[in-house]
Design a protein around this motif. Structure first.
Motif, PDB file in Angstrom:
ATOM      1  N   LYS A 106     -10.593  -6.710   0.722  1.00 30.39           N
ATOM      2  CA  LYS A 106     -11.472  -6.512  -0.431  1.00 30.39           C
ATOM      3  C   LYS A 106     -10.814  -7.005  -1.714  1.00 30.39           C
ATOM      4  CE  LYS A 106     -14.057  -2.568   1.432  1.00 30.39           C
ATOM      5  NZ  LYS A 106     -14.363  -1.121   1.254  1.00 30.39           N
ATOM      6  N   ILE A 107      -9.535  -6.715  -1.874  1.00 34.99           N
ATOM      7  CA  ILE A 107      -8.837  -7.148  -3.087  1.00 34.99           C
ATOM      8  C   ILE A 107      -8.708  -8.664  -3.123  1.00 34.99           C
ATOM      9  CG2 ILE A 107      -6.600  -7.118  -4.268  1.00 34.99           C
ATOM     10  CD1 ILE A 107      -6.341  -4.193  -3.457  1.00 34.99           C
ATOM     11  N   GLU A 158      -6.888   0.476   7.798  1.00 39.96           N
ATOM     12  CA  GLU A 158      -7.446   0.768   6.481  1.00 39.96           C
ATOM     13  C   GLU A 158      -6.766  -0.076   5.406  1.00 39.96           C
ATOM     14  OE1 GLU A 158     -10.063   2.608   5.474  1.00 39.96           O
ATOM     15  OE2 GLU A 158     -10.484   2.693   7.623  1.00 39.96           O
ATOM     16  N   CYS A 159      -5.453  -0.275   5.557  1.00 38.91           N
ATOM     17  CA  CYS A 159      -4.726  -1.111   4.597  1.00 38.91           C
ATOM     18  C   CYS A 159      -5.231  -2.554   4.640  1.00 38.91           C
ATOM     19  CB  CYS A 159      -3.230  -1.081   4.915  1.00 38.91           C
ATOM     20  SG  CYS A 159      -2.422   0.482   4.523  1.00 38.91           S
ATOM     21  N   SER A 190     -11.977 -10.198  -4.020  1.00 40.42           N
ATOM     22  CA  SER A 190     -12.262  -9.982  -5.440  1.00 40.42           C
ATOM     23  C   SER A 190     -11.514 -10.992  -6.300  1.00 40.42           C
ATOM     24  CB  SER A 190     -11.848  -8.552  -5.834  1.00 40.42           C
ATOM     25  OG  SER A 190     -11.953  -8.367  -7.223  1.00 40.42           O
ATOM     26  N   LYS A 218      -8.207  -3.585   5.568  1.00 37.49           N
ATOM     27  CA  LYS A 218      -9.537  -3.639   4.968  1.00 37.49           C
ATOM     28  C   LYS A 218      -9.438  -3.653   3.440  1.00 37.49           C
ATOM     29  CE  LYS A 218     -11.836  -1.215   8.789  1.00 37.49           C
ATOM     30  NZ  LYS A 218     -12.517   0.045   9.193  1.00 37.49           N
ATOM     31  N   LYS A 219      -8.542  -2.841   2.912  1.00 36.11           N
ATOM     32  CA  LYS A 219      -8.375  -2.787   1.469  1.00 36.11           C
ATOM     33  C   LYS A 219      -7.827  -4.105   0.939  1.00 36.11           C
ATOM     34  CE  LYS A 219      -6.402   0.066  -2.201  1.00 36.11           C
ATOM     35  NZ  LYS A 219      -5.618   1.286  -2.520  1.00 36.11           N
ATOM     36  N   ALA A 220      -6.879  -4.699   1.686  1.00 37.22           N
ATOM     37  CA  ALA A 220      -6.308  -5.982   1.283  1.00 37.22           C
ATOM     38  C   ALA A 220      -7.360  -7.077   1.280  1.00 37.22           C
ATOM     39  CB  ALA A 220      -5.155  -6.353   2.216  1.00 37.22           C
ATOM     40  N   ILE A 261       0.856  -1.191   0.000  1.00 33.31           N
ATOM     41  CA  ILE A 261       0.000   0.000   0.000  1.00 33.31           C
ATOM     42  C   ILE A 261       0.890   1.239   0.000  1.00 33.31           C
ATOM     43  CG2 ILE A 261      -1.844   1.205   1.203  1.00 33.31           C
ATOM     44  CD1 ILE A 261      -2.750  -1.468   0.390  1.00 33.31           C
ATOM     45  N   THR A 307      -1.266  -3.522  -7.030  1.00 37.47           N
ATOM     46  CA  THR A 307      -0.734  -4.054  -5.776  1.00 37.47           C
ATOM     47  C   THR A 307       0.276  -5.140  -6.105  1.00 37.47           C
ATOM     48  OG1 THR A 307      -2.379  -5.816  -5.588  1.00 37.47           O
ATOM     49  CG2 THR A 307      -2.952  -3.676  -4.639  1.00 37.47           C
ATOM     50  N   GLN A 345      -4.535  -4.467 -10.154  1.00 39.69           N
ATOM     51  CA  GLN A 345      -5.120  -3.592  -9.145  1.00 39.69           C
ATOM     52  C   GLN A 345      -4.056  -2.744  -8.446  1.00 39.69           C
ATOM     53  OE1 GLN A 345      -8.615  -4.916  -7.034  1.00 39.69           O
ATOM     54  NE2 GLN A 345      -8.318  -6.998  -7.769  1.00 39.69           N
TER      55      GLN A 345
END
Length: 222
Positions: free
Chosen positions: A170-171, A163-164, A174, A166-168, A24, A202, A200
């Motif tokens: 979601k990815i 926050e990182c 997906s 949470k983003k991880a 991130i 990352t 994405q």
């Protein structure tokens, strides 16, 4: 930032996946200052004059700079001057425009040694080699094993890290949702996971692990 978000999923073939993401960008300066302040408090409690940090993950945690593969650095933080100094190889140029520490290039141990004060110096005993210990030691320097204290602030996640994560999540979800595995080899699936991460913007924290059938009993198979 490399976030240790780990998932394991089993499907009917059966096939198991274990992989972690991701790097991130744009860590806030406030987060770093708060981490340095906490480390300085731990130094005060243990009467440590300075710390010498050599683990790449710890360097990233306290500076926001993740060193490239096969490149090593030395991070010095003193109680008197609470601004970290990062020493990197002389030929290495960092891409980050906004840096949250002072950066010096070094060619010989003396370039680092002059910035290490005498007294009690906390080190990461697991990542600093005996060779470098000898080269960096001053007559009145006392090395103190300080790895646990250096890593202690990392045990408590701040808002940025949450926050990182949470983003991880979601990815990762997906990728699981869109990944087709039927009729593919483990190696091909692993490559597709890395490709989907790249799409994405990352990258994996470590190589994806894909194992099917009897191979799923082998640790870190692919």
């Amino acid at each position: 930032m490399k976030v240790p978000t780990v998932f394991q999923q089993e499907r009917s073939n059966p096939c198991s996946f274990l992989f972690s993401l991701m790097k991130i960008k744009n860590m806030s300066g406030f987060s770093i200052l708060r981490r340095i302040k906490k480390l300085c408090q731990l130094m005060d409690e243990s009467d440590i004059n300075a710390v010498l940090i050599t683990n790449k993950n710890d360097i990233y945690y306290y500076t926001g700079i993740y060193l490239p593969k096969n490149e090593n650095g030395f991070l010095v933080l003193t109680r008197e001057d609470k601004t970290p100094i990062l020493f990197i190889p002389s030929l290495l140029e960092l891409k980050q425009k906004k840096k949250k520490c002072r950066i010096f290039h070094w060619e010989k141990p003396e370039d680092i040694k002059r910035h290490i004060p005498e007294g009690r110096i906390g080190i990461d005993e697991y990542s600093l080699s005996a060779h470098n210990l000898g080269k960096l030691k001053k007559p009145k320097t006392k090395w103190i094993f300080f790895s646990e204290k250096i890593k202690e602030p990392r045990m408590y996640k701040d808002e940025y890290e949450l926050e990182c994560i949470k983003k991880a999540v979601k990815i990762t979800e997906s990728i699981f949702k869109n990944l087709e595995i039927q009729g593919k080899t483990e190696e091909k699936i692993a490559k597709e996971i890395k490709m989907m991460l790249g799409e994405q913007d990352t990258e994996p924290a470590f190589e994806p692990i894909v194992a099917s059938g009897i191979n799923s009993a082998t640790v870190h198979h692919i």
